[in-house]
Design a protein around this motif. Structure first.
Motif, short mmCIF file in Angstrom:
data_model
loop_
_atom_site.label_atom_id
_atom_site.label_comp_id
_atom_site.label_asym_id
_atom_site.label_seq_id
_atom_site.Cartn_x
_atom_site.Cartn_y
_atom_site.Cartn_z
N GLN A 89 56.19 -30.41 100.41
CA GLN A 89 56.96 -30.83 99.23
C GLN A 89 56.03 -31.35 98.14
N ALA A 90 55.06 -32.17 98.53
CA ALA A 90 54.13 -32.75 97.56
C ALA A 90 53.30 -31.67 96.89
N VAL A 91 52.86 -30.67 97.65
CA VAL A 91 52.04 -29.59 97.07
C VAL A 91 52.87 -28.78 96.08
N VAL A 92 54.11 -28.47 96.42
CA VAL A 92 54.97 -27.69 95.52
C VAL A 92 55.23 -28.48 94.24
N MET A 93 55.57 -29.77 94.38
CA MET A 93 55.85 -30.57 93.19
C MET A 93 54.59 -30.76 92.34
N ALA A 94 53.44 -30.88 92.99
CA ALA A 94 52.18 -31.00 92.23
C ALA A 94 51.93 -29.72 91.45
N ALA A 95 52.16 -28.57 92.07
CA ALA A 95 51.96 -27.28 91.39
C ALA A 95 52.90 -27.15 90.19
N ILE A 96 54.16 -27.55 90.38
CA ILE A 96 55.12 -27.50 89.27
C ILE A 96 54.69 -28.43 88.15
N THR A 97 54.29 -29.64 88.51
CA THR A 97 53.87 -30.63 87.51
C THR A 97 52.66 -30.14 86.74
N ILE A 98 51.68 -29.55 87.42
CA ILE A 98 50.48 -29.05 86.75
C ILE A 98 50.83 -27.88 85.84
N ALA A 99 51.67 -26.97 86.31
CA ALA A 99 52.06 -25.82 85.49
C ALA A 99 52.78 -26.28 84.23
N ILE A 100 53.71 -27.23 84.37
CA ILE A 100 54.42 -27.75 83.21
C ILE A 100 53.45 -28.49 82.28
N GLY A 101 52.54 -29.25 82.86
CA GLY A 101 51.55 -29.96 82.05
C GLY A 101 50.68 -29.00 81.25
N MET A 102 50.29 -27.89 81.86
CA MET A 102 49.48 -26.90 81.13
C MET A 102 50.28 -26.28 79.99
N TRP A 103 51.56 -25.99 80.23
CA TRP A 103 52.42 -25.45 79.18
C TRP A 103 52.66 -26.50 78.11
N ASP A 104 52.97 -27.73 78.54
CA ASP A 104 53.28 -28.81 77.61
C ASP A 104 52.11 -29.07 76.66
N ARG A 105 50.91 -28.94 77.16
CA ARG A 105 49.72 -29.19 76.34
C ARG A 105 49.66 -28.25 75.14
N THR A 106 50.17 -27.04 75.29
CA THR A 106 50.17 -26.08 74.17
C THR A 106 51.27 -26.39 73.16
N GLN A 107 52.22 -27.26 73.53
CA GLN A 107 53.35 -27.55 72.66
C GLN A 107 53.18 -28.83 71.84
N VAL A 108 52.15 -29.60 72.15
CA VAL A 108 51.98 -30.91 71.53
C VAL A 108 50.82 -30.86 70.55
N THR A 109 51.04 -31.43 69.38
CA THR A 109 50.00 -31.51 68.38
C THR A 109 49.78 -32.97 68.03
#
Length: 119
Positions: free
Chosen positions: A87-107
């Motif tokens: 569960q922790a690995v899956v949630m970490a992967a989701i969090t990292i993927a969202i973080g990588m996407w989110d980084r492109t959305q923030v200025t």
């Protein structure tokens, strides 16, 4: 948009309706434990958070992570047999993927004038 309305009603009203419908379903034949009912309500709340984030264009990444956590809790409540490590690995992967996407959305805000040191 300060207080987003969904079909003319506040999000809390819709969540209350979902909670009541879950209780009614359980009272009239749905064999759901209190934990399952709580998980369904948690997923509904997470989904509402996501919808609000979309409507107000703020915090979308956090809302998506909340929905993923709620969905995982619901799946576990329905019998998904994953270890806490998995569960922790899956949630970490989701969090990292969202973080990588989110980084492109923030200025970052850039000041109009350079700040000069005071003497």
């Amino acid at each position: 948009m300060k207080n987003p309305l969904i079909l003319g009603r506040e999000p809390a009203a819709w969540l209350t309706l979902v909670a009541v419908l879950v209780k009614l379903a359980a009272a009239f034949g749905w064999d759901a434990s209190p934990e399952t009912q709580a998980n369904v309500n948690a997923v509904a709340a997470a989904a509402m958070g996501l919808l609000i984030a979309v409507l107000v264009h703020d915090g979308l990444g956090a809302a998506i992570i909340g929905v993923a956590q709620g969905a995982l809790a619901l799946a576990i409540g329905y019998g998904l047999d994953w270890s806490t490590d998995r569960q922790a690995v899956v949630m970490a992967a989701i969090t990292i993927a969202i973080g990588m996407w989110d980084r492109t959305q923030v200025t970052a805000k850039v000041p109009k004038k350079p700040v000069l040191p005071t003497v």
